[in-house]
Design a protein around this motif. Sequence first.
Motif, PDB file in Angstrom:
ATOM      1  N   VAL A  55      39.389  30.910  46.040  1.00  0.00           N
ATOM      2  CA  VAL A  55      38.511  31.207  44.923  1.00  0.00           C
ATOM      3  C   VAL A  55      38.700  32.661  44.525  1.00  0.00           C
ATOM      4  O   VAL A  55      38.701  33.561  45.378  1.00  0.00           O
ATOM      5  N   GLN A  56      38.840  32.885  43.240  1.00  0.00           N
ATOM      6  CA  GLN A  56      39.002  34.231  42.741  1.00  0.00           C
ATOM      7  C   GLN A  56      38.327  34.353  41.384  1.00  0.00           C
ATOM      8  O   GLN A  56      38.482  33.482  40.523  1.00  0.00           O
ATOM      9  N   LEU A  57      37.568  35.422  41.205  1.00  0.00           N
ATOM     10  CA  LEU A  57      37.011  35.788  39.921  1.00  0.00           C
ATOM     11  C   LEU A  57      37.596  37.131  39.532  1.00  0.00           C
ATOM     12  O   LEU A  57      37.534  38.081  40.311  1.00  0.00           O
ATOM     13  N   VAL A  58      38.156  37.216  38.345  1.00  0.00           N
ATOM     14  CA  VAL A  58      38.815  38.427  37.888  1.00  0.00           C
ATOM     15  C   VAL A  58      38.161  38.885  36.600  1.00  0.00           C
ATOM     16  O   VAL A  58      38.206  38.180  35.589  1.00  0.00           O
ATOM     17  N   GLU A  59      37.559  40.080  36.644  1.00  0.00           N
ATOM     18  CA  GLU A  59      36.958  40.674  35.461  1.00  0.00           C
ATOM     19  C   GLU A  59      37.996  41.487  34.704  1.00  0.00           C
ATOM     20  O   GLU A  59      38.883  42.103  35.303  1.00  0.00           O
ATOM     21  N   SER A  60      37.844  41.524  33.403  1.00  0.00           N
ATOM     22  CA  SER A  60      38.689  42.354  32.573  1.00  0.00           C
ATOM     23  C   SER A  60      37.913  42.749  31.325  1.00  0.00           C
ATOM     24  O   SER A  60      36.869  42.180  31.023  1.00  0.00           O
ATOM     25  N   GLY A  61      38.428  43.722  30.620  1.00  0.00           N
ATOM     26  CA  GLY A  61      37.844  44.134  29.359  1.00  0.00           C
ATOM     27  C   GLY A  61      37.064  45.426  29.394  1.00  0.00           C
ATOM     28  O   GLY A  61      36.619  45.904  28.342  1.00  0.00           O
ATOM     29  N   GLY A  62      36.885  46.001  30.566  1.00  0.00           N
ATOM     30  CA  GLY A  62      36.171  47.256  30.655  1.00  0.00           C
ATOM     31  C   GLY A  62      36.991  48.406  30.106  1.00  0.00           C
ATOM     32  O   GLY A  62      38.177  48.274  29.818  1.00  0.00           O
ATOM     33  N   GLY A  63      36.327  49.542  29.960  1.00  0.00           N
ATOM     34  CA  GLY A  63      37.003  50.719  29.451  1.00  0.00           C
ATOM     35  C   GLY A  63      36.020  51.752  28.977  1.00  0.00           C
ATOM     36  O   GLY A  63      34.825  51.684  29.259  1.00  0.00           O
ATOM     37  N   LEU A  64      36.542  52.720  28.250  1.00  0.00           N
ATOM     38  CA  LEU A  64      35.756  53.818  27.700  1.00  0.00           C
ATOM     39  C   LEU A  64      35.468  53.545  26.232  1.00  0.00           C
ATOM     40  O   LEU A  64      36.396  53.299  25.450  1.00  0.00           O
TER      41      LEU A  64
END
Length: 117
Positions: A2-11
Amino acid sequence: QVQLVESGGGLVQPGGSLRLSCAASGIIFSWYVGDWYRQAPGKQRELVARITSGGITNYADSVKGRFTISRDNTKNTVYLQMNSLKSEDTAVYYCSAHHQQWGRDYWGQGTQVTVSS
């Protein structure tokens, strides 16, 4: 596994927008409650938004009206659309998948969101 991968963060600047994604593998995400939490330095972890398998949503008062949680079950992904961002939204954002009946919780590694001018 099982893996959850977040993306989309930044400044981003105050008033700006970001869309965070949480892509799951190893589970059928639609069977789980999808949560977004955040944790700022020196502060407790805070539940920001929740979406149930049936699509019912809940939000922390601090983000209500600005953030929208959604899910695309064909992509096994939960999203957090963040609008009108404020400096106090700065935190590491974590997604989780929760199934109360099965007693299972899964967490992503987090993605940094920094709101600053």
